[in-house]
Motif scaffolding. Structure first.
Motif, short mmCIF file in Angstrom:
data_model
loop_
_atom_site.label_atom_id
_atom_site.label_comp_id
_atom_site.label_asym_id
_atom_site.label_seq_id
_atom_site.Cartn_x
_atom_site.Cartn_y
_atom_site.Cartn_z
N HIS A 52 -8.40 2.69 -0.21
CA HIS A 52 -7.61 1.72 -0.98
C HIS A 52 -8.05 0.29 -0.67
O HIS A 52 -8.10 -0.56 -1.56
N ALA B 188 -3.21 6.07 -11.80
CA ALA B 188 -4.39 5.37 -11.30
C ALA B 188 -5.63 6.27 -11.40
O ALA B 188 -6.71 5.81 -11.78
N ALA C 98 -10.64 3.30 -6.21
CA ALA C 98 -9.30 2.77 -6.41
C ALA C 98 -8.36 3.84 -6.95
O ALA C 98 -7.22 3.98 -6.50
N GLU D 151 -1.64 0.67 -8.35
CA GLU D 151 -1.07 0.54 -7.01
C GLU D 151 -1.61 -0.66 -6.24
O GLU D 151 -1.59 -0.68 -5.02
N TYR D 152 -2.13 -1.64 -6.96
CA TYR D 152 -2.68 -2.82 -6.28
C TYR D 152 -1.83 -4.05 -6.58
O TYR D 152 -1.32 -4.21 -7.69
N VAL E 165 0.86 -1.18 0.00
CA VAL E 165 0.00 0.00 0.00
C VAL E 165 0.91 1.24 0.00
O VAL E 165 1.78 1.36 0.87
N ALA F 64 -1.17 6.85 0.28
CA ALA F 64 -2.53 6.46 -0.15
C ALA F 64 -3.50 6.57 1.02
O ALA F 64 -3.10 6.52 2.20
N ASN G 80 -2.24 8.32 -6.98
CA ASN G 80 -1.30 8.13 -8.10
C ASN G 80 -1.96 8.71 -9.35
O ASN G 80 -3.14 8.44 -9.62
N SER H 88 -5.53 5.59 -4.32
CA SER H 88 -4.13 5.21 -4.57
C SER H 88 -3.19 6.41 -4.53
O SER H 88 -1.97 6.25 -4.39
#
Length: 452
Positions: free
Chosen positions: A92, A151, A142, A281-282, A83, A87, A148, A146
């Protein structure tokens, strides 16, 4: 399931507890089936795409690579869950759950076979559309959680795509609602009995001389108030064989490809542009949850397309076996379930074929396709569906004396409706396609430079 438990347990348990146990058992069966089906779908897709691209695909773990999905699942379960430090940890964490849960709930209202309906909702179509839209919230969570840029960009693409194609998909299903006069999924297969194109309009003139293997007592669906009639039933009166159903099916299936993020609509996770989209990011089990949700959504949308346009569990022999009574009723139920699964897997195979044969669309092409082509076509289809219902069911009084078909037999009215709607849909498709293929007008300024 409740009746079976009552016959087994009898009066040993209170009725409310038997009903509760029955619902829990059905839930467990549906969920286990969904996960097992996901494993087979992943293996089939990898093998078929590999064959189309002249590769071997998975062939090391187990015979013909059959155990490869199990090995992948073990890897996913044991992989480290990473993670990002910046985040939002709760968002998340919840995003994959919000994506998977509503998709799994869609399977509860699918009529898997004759008499095999887990839950009968009279608004099942609305339920499936509403529940499937919730998964978009999970995708946005998501991307946002994240922290990001890639993302977030992937999540915005995914939600824009879902919203854009949700409208033609729902509008295509409205044609089914108009034809069926309701939104119950359980009723749809019963309404698609009969023969191709003509449906259940060919009636038996002498009920005493009609073969029970060909002619069925049609009451439309359980609970119907219409008078039962002896109609020729081969289980092939699917709406896809009519102009209205064919256009509705094509539009809905294309929209389902976009909602399921299948090629050529897989821009939310275009790895060459935005790494992996909202799943950037997963890792580990969270990534697998998104993966499972995507495949179950594709399976559920294929099931919805099969039930709404391809007759669901209807097929040759089902009505004849059911008419024989006794244990043959269970054989008819098993055969009907086989028909439905065969149709679902055929649609999924088309999805695999499209993935291996077509490139990815650009985002502007994707939006143009939804708003400038699919939506106008399906709006015309709604008019055609309304006209078809009027021509096949309305009396001259309902037409206000404008059209009188009261003395025409049902199969002749059906034939007239087919011809009229076919002309309307073909003309509309030709006109809308010609408009979209017309080159854009070039604008010149005073210095002779082409405007952008």
């Amino acid at each position: 399931m409740t009746d079976i438990l009552r016959s087994w347990i009898g009066s040993a348990l209170p009725d409310w507890l038997i009903v509760l146990i029955a619902y829990l058992l059905v839930t467990v069966i549906v969920l286990f089936y969904a996960v097992g089906n996901f494993i087979v779908m992943v293996w089939a897709e990898r093998r078929v795409v590999a064959r189309m691209q002249d590769r071997l695909g998975p062939n090391r773990v187990g015979p013909a690579g059959l155990l490869q999905p199990i090995a992948d699942a073990v890897k996913m379960f044991t992989k480290e869950d990473i993670v990002p430090r910046s985040a939002d940890r709760w968002v998340h964490l919840l995003a994959p759950i919000v994506s998977l849960a509503p998709v799994a709930m869609m399977l509860a209202v699918v009529p898997w076979g004759r008499g095999w309906e887990p839950i009968d909702l009279n608004v099942a179509l609305l339920y499936m559309v509403a529940v499937s839209a919730v998964s978009g919230v999970g995708l946005m969570m998501a991307g946002w959680g994240s922290n990001n840029k890639f993302a977030l960009l992937g999540a915005m693409r995914a939600v824009a795509q879902l919203v854009s194609y949700e409208i033609p998909a729902v509008t295509a299903l409205l044609t089914v609602v108009i034809l069926a006069g309701g939104m119950s999924l359980m009723e749809l297969p019963y309404l698609q009995a009969g023969v191709p194109v003509m449906g259940a309009t060919i009636l038996c003139g002498d009920p005493a001389g009609c073969s029970p293997l060909l002619y069925t007592t049609m009451t439309s669906f359980p609970g119907s108030t219409t008078e039962p009639v002896q109609a020729l039933d081969l289980g092939l009166g699917w709406w896809v064989f009519t102009p209205v159903g064919l256009l509705g099916f094509i539009v809905f299936f294309i929209a389902a490809l976009a909602e399921g993020e299948r090629t050529p609509f897989d821009i939310p996770e275009a790895d060459s542009e935005i790494v992996a989209g909202y799943m950037t990011e997963y890792s580990g089990m969270k990534f697998a949850t998104f993966y499972i949700a995507q495949y179950i959504l594709n399976f559920a949308l294929s099931a919805l397309a099969a039930v709404a346009f391809l007759g669901g569990w209807q097929g040759p022999g089902v009505a004849a076996l059911a008419n024989m009574g006794g244990p043959w009723v269970h054989v008819a139920a098993a055969l009907s379930a086989f028909y439905l699964l065969a149709k679902i897997w055929l649609l999924f195979f088309v999805m695999i074929w499209l993935r291996g044969a077509f490139p990815r669309l650009r985002v502007d092409q994707l939006m143009d396709f939804a708003w400038k082509l699919l939506l106008p076509l399906v709006l015309v289809n709604i008019v055609s569906a309304s006209l078809m219902v009027g021509l096949t069911q309305w009396t001259s009084a309902q037409w206000g004396g404008l059209i009188s078909l009261d003395g025409v037999s049902p199969w002749q009215r059906q034939l007239i409706a087919i011809l009229v709607t076919a002309i309307i849909n073909i003309a509309a498709a030709y006109w809308i396609l010609s408009i979209n293929q017309r080159p854009a007008e070039v604008e010149w300024d005073e210095e002779g430079i082409v405007a952008p």
